[in-house]
Design a protein around this motif. Structure first.
Motif, PDB file in Angstrom:
ATOM      1  N   ILE A 255      35.231  48.495  41.109  1.00 40.51           N
ATOM      2  CA  ILE A 255      36.560  47.962  41.417  1.00 40.51           C
ATOM      3  C   ILE A 255      37.649  48.888  40.873  1.00 40.51           C
ATOM      4  O   ILE A 255      38.649  49.166  41.540  1.00 40.51           O
ATOM      5  CB  ILE A 255      36.707  46.527  40.867  1.00 40.51           C
ATOM      6  N   THR A 256      37.445  49.404  39.663  1.00 37.37           N
ATOM      7  CA  THR A 256      38.405  50.339  39.072  1.00 37.37           C
ATOM      8  C   THR A 256      38.505  51.595  39.930  1.00 37.37           C
ATOM      9  O   THR A 256      39.610  52.079  40.220  1.00 37.37           O
ATOM     10  CB  THR A 256      37.977  50.700  37.638  1.00 37.37           C
ATOM     11  N   ASP A 257      37.364  52.117  40.341  1.00 33.27           N
ATOM     12  CA  ASP A 257      37.332  53.313  41.179  1.00 33.27           C
ATOM     13  C   ASP A 257      38.049  53.078  42.509  1.00 33.27           C
ATOM     14  O   ASP A 257      38.856  53.902  42.945  1.00 33.27           O
ATOM     15  CB  ASP A 257      35.874  53.713  41.418  1.00 33.27           C
TER      16      ASP A 257
ATOM     17  N   ILE B 260      41.821  52.996  41.894  1.00 32.91           N
ATOM     18  CA  ILE B 260      42.377  54.331  41.634  1.00 32.91           C
ATOM     19  C   ILE B 260      42.420  55.146  42.930  1.00 32.91           C
ATOM     20  O   ILE B 260      43.425  55.816  43.218  1.00 32.91           O
ATOM     21  CB  ILE B 260      41.572  55.056  40.533  1.00 32.91           C
ATOM     22  N   LEU B 261      41.336  55.090  43.711  1.00 32.85           N
ATOM     23  CA  LEU B 261      41.322  55.828  44.986  1.00 32.85           C
ATOM     24  C   LEU B 261      42.404  55.311  45.929  1.00 32.85           C
ATOM     25  O   LEU B 261      43.061  56.093  46.624  1.00 32.85           O
ATOM     26  CB  LEU B 261      39.949  55.740  45.640  1.00 32.85           C
ATOM     27  N   SER B 262      42.611  54.013  45.940  1.00 34.52           N
ATOM     28  CA  SER B 262      43.667  53.426  46.758  1.00 34.52           C
ATOM     29  C   SER B 262      45.028  53.934  46.311  1.00 34.52           C
ATOM     30  O   SER B 262      45.881  54.285  47.144  1.00 34.52           O
ATOM     31  CB  SER B 262      43.607  51.899  46.647  1.00 34.52           C
ATOM     32  N   THR B 263      45.236  54.008  45.011  1.00 37.21           N
ATOM     33  CA  THR B 263      46.505  54.503  44.475  1.00 37.21           C
ATOM     34  C   THR B 263      46.703  55.979  44.822  1.00 37.21           C
ATOM     35  O   THR B 263      47.813  56.393  45.184  1.00 37.21           O
ATOM     36  CB  THR B 263      46.561  54.296  42.952  1.00 37.21           C
TER      37      THR B 263
ATOM     38  N   ALA C  55      47.747  48.340  40.295  1.00 34.68           N
ATOM     39  CA  ALA C  55      47.879  48.434  38.834  1.00 34.68           C
ATOM     40  C   ALA C  55      47.544  47.109  38.167  1.00 34.68           C
ATOM     41  O   ALA C  55      47.121  47.081  37.009  1.00 34.68           O
ATOM     42  CB  ALA C  55      49.292  48.875  38.463  1.00 34.68           C
ATOM     43  N   ASN C  56      47.700  46.012  38.880  1.00 36.52           N
ATOM     44  CA  ASN C  56      47.392  44.683  38.328  1.00 36.52           C
ATOM     45  C   ASN C  56      46.071  44.144  38.869  1.00 36.52           C
ATOM     46  O   ASN C  56      45.888  42.932  38.964  1.00 36.52           O
ATOM     47  CB  ASN C  56      48.539  43.713  38.632  1.00 36.52           C
ATOM     48  N   THR C  57      45.157  45.037  39.180  1.00 38.94           N
ATOM     49  CA  THR C  57      43.846  44.634  39.699  1.00 38.94           C
ATOM     50  C   THR C  57      43.082  43.847  38.644  1.00 38.94           C
ATOM     51  O   THR C  57      43.095  44.189  37.462  1.00 38.94           O
ATOM     52  CB  THR C  57      43.033  45.882  40.114  1.00 38.94           C
ATOM     53  N   LYS C  58      42.404  42.797  39.106  1.00 38.55           N
ATOM     54  CA  LYS C  58      41.598  41.951  38.210  1.00 38.55           C
ATOM     55  C   LYS C  58      40.118  42.113  38.539  1.00 38.55           C
ATOM     56  O   LYS C  58      39.743  42.321  39.685  1.00 38.55           O
ATOM     57  CB  LYS C  58      41.972  40.483  38.396  1.00 38.55           C
ATOM     58  N   PHE C  59      39.307  42.004  37.503  1.00 39.77           N
ATOM     59  CA  PHE C  59      37.856  41.888  37.651  1.00 39.77           C
ATOM     60  C   PHE C  59      37.490  40.558  37.020  1.00 39.77           C
ATOM     61  O   PHE C  59      37.572  40.392  35.809  1.00 39.77           O
ATOM     62  CB  PHE C  59      37.116  43.027  36.961  1.00 39.77           C
ATOM     63  N   GLY C  60      37.126  39.612  37.866  1.00 42.42           N
ATOM     64  CA  GLY C  60      36.863  38.266  37.371  1.00 42.42           C
ATOM     65  C   GLY C  60      38.174  37.665  36.901  1.00 42.42           C
ATOM     66  O   GLY C  60      39.127  37.542  37.662  1.00 42.42           O
TER      67      GLY C  60
END
Length: 163
Positions: free
Chosen positions: A78-80, A83-86, A128-133
């Motif tokens: 999800i982080t990757d 970042i790729l989207s950004t 930037a405000n992406t959540k995991f769970g």
């Protein structure tokens, strides 16, 4: 020489005792067959019970490690993606900036570019405000609140930790 007299009662008692012992062993074997377990309580075989508990503990630890690895892998994915989207959004903003610097653009084109840039800024804020769970992934140690917030004047504030 002394002789011991074996009475019928003694023989009967021995036979009944042996039958009871064999019946108890048969019950134990039937229980092992029906449950599929050689040890159903620690008193059956203390050494085997210790080995079983040790193996179960090792299995539980291995399962926890696997679960932690799977969670970490998902969080990294999800982080990757974020970042790729950004990076894609920044690349598109760069293209739009180059396009906007062209002196031949009219106010309609510049307005459309501004509108698209505003949308790209919103996409970056969302990433930037992406959540995991239930936790925000870019907030450092502060994972309960969104790491980036926007003030009414348009300023963006980082609410996370840097270390």
């Amino acid at each position: 020489m002394t002789y011991m007299r074996i009475t019928t009662k003694l023989l009967n008692d021995n036979i009944i005792n042996n039958l009871l012992v064999n019946r108890s062993k048969l019950n134990d074997l039937q229980e092992q067959l029906s449950t599929g377990k050689r040890v159903s309580k620690p008193s059956d075989d203390p050494n085997a019970a210790i080995n079983i508990l040790s193996a179960k503990l090792s299995t539980d630890q291995a399962e926890r490690y696997i679960t932690n690895i799977e969670n970490a892998s998902s969080e990294l994915d999800i982080t990757d993606q974020s970042i790729l989207s950004t990076v894609d959004v920044v690349q598109r903003a760069k293209e739009l900036a180059v396009k906007a610097s062209n002196a031949t653009n009219g106010s309609t084109e510049l307005s459309a570019i501004k509108s698209e840039i505003d949308q790209l800024i919103e996409q970056v804020k969302d990433a930037a405000n992406t959540k995991f769970g239930s936790k925000y992934i870019f907030g450092g140690c502060v994972t309960e609140i969104p790491p980036y917030s926007e003030a009414t004047n348009g300023d963006i504030t980082y609410n996370g930790t840097l270390s």
